[in-house]
Design a protein around this motif. Structure first.
Motif, PDB file in Angstrom:
ATOM      1  N   THR A 197       3.922  52.941  57.391  1.00 19.15           N
ATOM      2  CA  THR A 197       4.751  53.833  58.200  1.00 19.15           C
ATOM      3  C   THR A 197       4.730  53.305  59.629  1.00 19.15           C
ATOM      4  OG1 THR A 197       4.184  55.719  56.800  1.00 19.15           O
ATOM      5  CG2 THR A 197       5.062  56.211  58.997  1.00 19.15           C
ATOM      6  N   PRO A 198       5.898  53.076  60.210  1.00 20.59           N
ATOM      7  CA  PRO A 198       5.948  52.457  61.544  1.00 20.59           C
ATOM      8  C   PRO A 198       5.175  53.253  62.599  1.00 20.59           C
ATOM      9  CG  PRO A 198       8.134  52.561  60.574  1.00 20.59           C
ATOM     10  CD  PRO A 198       7.226  53.365  59.687  1.00 20.59           C
ATOM     11  N   LEU A 236      10.714  49.481  50.066  1.00 21.82           N
ATOM     12  CA  LEU A 236      10.728  50.192  51.346  1.00 21.82           C
ATOM     13  C   LEU A 236      12.180  50.404  51.754  1.00 21.82           C
ATOM     14  CD1 LEU A 236       8.037  48.152  53.308  1.00 21.82           C
ATOM     15  CD2 LEU A 236       7.846  50.533  52.603  1.00 21.82           C
ATOM     16  N   MET A 237      12.525  51.640  52.084  1.00 22.84           N
ATOM     17  CA  MET A 237      13.897  51.925  52.506  1.00 22.84           C
ATOM     18  C   MET A 237      14.049  51.631  53.995  1.00 22.84           C
ATOM     19  SD  MET A 237      14.849  55.393  50.385  1.00 22.84           S
ATOM     20  CE  MET A 237      14.138  56.425  51.619  1.00 22.84           C
ATOM     21  N   THR A 238      15.250  51.249  54.381  1.00 22.71           N
ATOM     22  CA  THR A 238      15.582  51.056  55.780  1.00 22.71           C
ATOM     23  C   THR A 238      16.619  52.106  56.150  1.00 22.71           C
ATOM     24  OG1 THR A 238      15.188  48.680  55.647  1.00 22.71           O
ATOM     25  CG2 THR A 238      16.556  49.457  57.462  1.00 22.71           C
ATOM     26  N   PRO A 239      16.341  52.906  57.183  1.00 20.71           N
ATOM     27  CA  PRO A 239      17.332  53.908  57.587  1.00 20.71           C
ATOM     28  C   PRO A 239      18.654  53.247  57.965  1.00 20.71           C
ATOM     29  CG  PRO A 239      15.255  54.240  58.736  1.00 20.71           C
ATOM     30  CD  PRO A 239      15.159  52.930  58.011  1.00 20.71           C
ATOM     31  N   HIS A 247      17.513  50.770  63.974  1.00 19.50           N
ATOM     32  CA  HIS A 247      16.429  50.854  63.000  1.00 19.50           C
ATOM     33  C   HIS A 247      16.114  49.459  62.482  1.00 19.50           C
ATOM     34  CE1 HIS A 247      16.544  55.200  62.865  1.00 19.50           C
ATOM     35  NE2 HIS A 247      17.856  55.136  62.739  1.00 19.50           N
ATOM     36  N   ARG A 248      14.900  49.014  62.712  1.00 19.13           N
ATOM     37  CA  ARG A 248      14.479  47.705  62.237  1.00 19.13           C
ATOM     38  C   ARG A 248      13.976  47.845  60.801  1.00 19.13           C
ATOM     39  NH1 ARG A 248       9.498  44.145  64.422  1.00 19.13           N
ATOM     40  NH2 ARG A 248      10.029  42.220  63.354  1.00 19.13           N
ATOM     41  N   SER A 249      14.409  46.965  59.944  1.00 23.04           N
ATOM     42  CA  SER A 249      13.978  46.972  58.553  1.00 23.04           C
ATOM     43  C   SER A 249      12.498  46.621  58.462  1.00 23.04           C
ATOM     44  CB  SER A 249      14.801  45.948  57.760  1.00 23.04           C
ATOM     45  OG  SER A 249      14.166  45.634  56.544  1.00 23.04           O
ATOM     46  N   LEU A 250      11.710  47.479  57.788  1.00 20.57           N
ATOM     47  CA  LEU A 250      10.295  47.167  57.588  1.00 20.57           C
ATOM     48  C   LEU A 250      10.142  45.955  56.679  1.00 20.57           C
ATOM     49  CD1 LEU A 250       8.542  50.626  57.229  1.00 20.57           C
ATOM     50  CD2 LEU A 250       8.289  48.951  59.047  1.00 20.57           C
ATOM     51  N   ASN A 251      11.054  45.811  55.723  1.00 21.74           N
ATOM     52  CA  ASN A 251      11.008  44.642  54.844  1.00 21.74           C
ATOM     53  C   ASN A 251      11.138  43.362  55.666  1.00 21.74           C
ATOM     54  OD1 ASN A 251      10.907  45.942  52.180  1.00 21.74           O
ATOM     55  ND2 ASN A 251      12.906  46.743  52.762  1.00 21.74           N
TER      56      ASN A 251
END
Length: 157
Positions: A75-76, A105-108, A113-117
């Motif tokens: 979680t960021p 992992l979903m990206t908003p 919004h930076r992709s966590l992936n």
């Protein structure tokens, strides 16, 4: 529920048998792992990620893979620069264990919004997604003698 028998248990047994056959067909088992317990980082992810990650852990257990999972949350967290990023605990776990498994992992959707992936790929310099695909003896498929590797650039620039 998948955990109370039925299709899931049957699929788990099939996956375990398949995994053992794949390992045995490629390299002698002793070369794949020593039997010594190894620690690996698991990032369960979100959405369906935790369910998929739990199923993978059960498959590894059924195949008697000597792995101890260290679960971390990605979680960021807000950094000193005000930007959100991957928690240091997750980065440290991956660096320490050298092996990791990440659930979806979903990206908003939307700007800012930076992709966590993508952040994980860049953090660990995972610039290529390499997917080998080979035919396995004893498994009938649409095509025979498949031996293909697909390589996809993974860091989007």
């Amino acid at each position: 529920s998948w955990d109370d028998g039925g299709l899931f248990v049957f699929s788990l047994k099939m996956a375990s048998q398949f995994f053992k056959k794949v390992v045995a067909s490629r390299v002698p088992l002793a070369r794949c792992y020593s039997g010594e317990m190894r620690k690996a980082t698991i990032i369960p992810g979100d959405g369906i990620g935790p369910e998929i990650s739990a199923a993978v852990q059960k498959i590894f257990a059924a195949a008697n893979v000597p792995v101890e999972w260290e679960s971390v949350d990605v979680t960021p967290v807000r950094g000193p620069d005000g930007k959100f990023g991957i928690p240091q605990e997750a980065i440290d776990s991956m660096n320490r264990n050298k092996v990791g498994l990440k659930g979806p992992l979903m990206t908003p959707v939307g700007k800012g919004h930076r992709s966590l992936n993508l952040a994980l790929r860049k953090e660990f310099n995972l610039y290529a997604n390499v997917r080998p695909c080979r035919s396995l003896e004893g498994y009938q498929t649409l095509y025979d003698d498949v031996d293909v590797i697909t390589i996809r650039e993974n860091t989007e620039g």
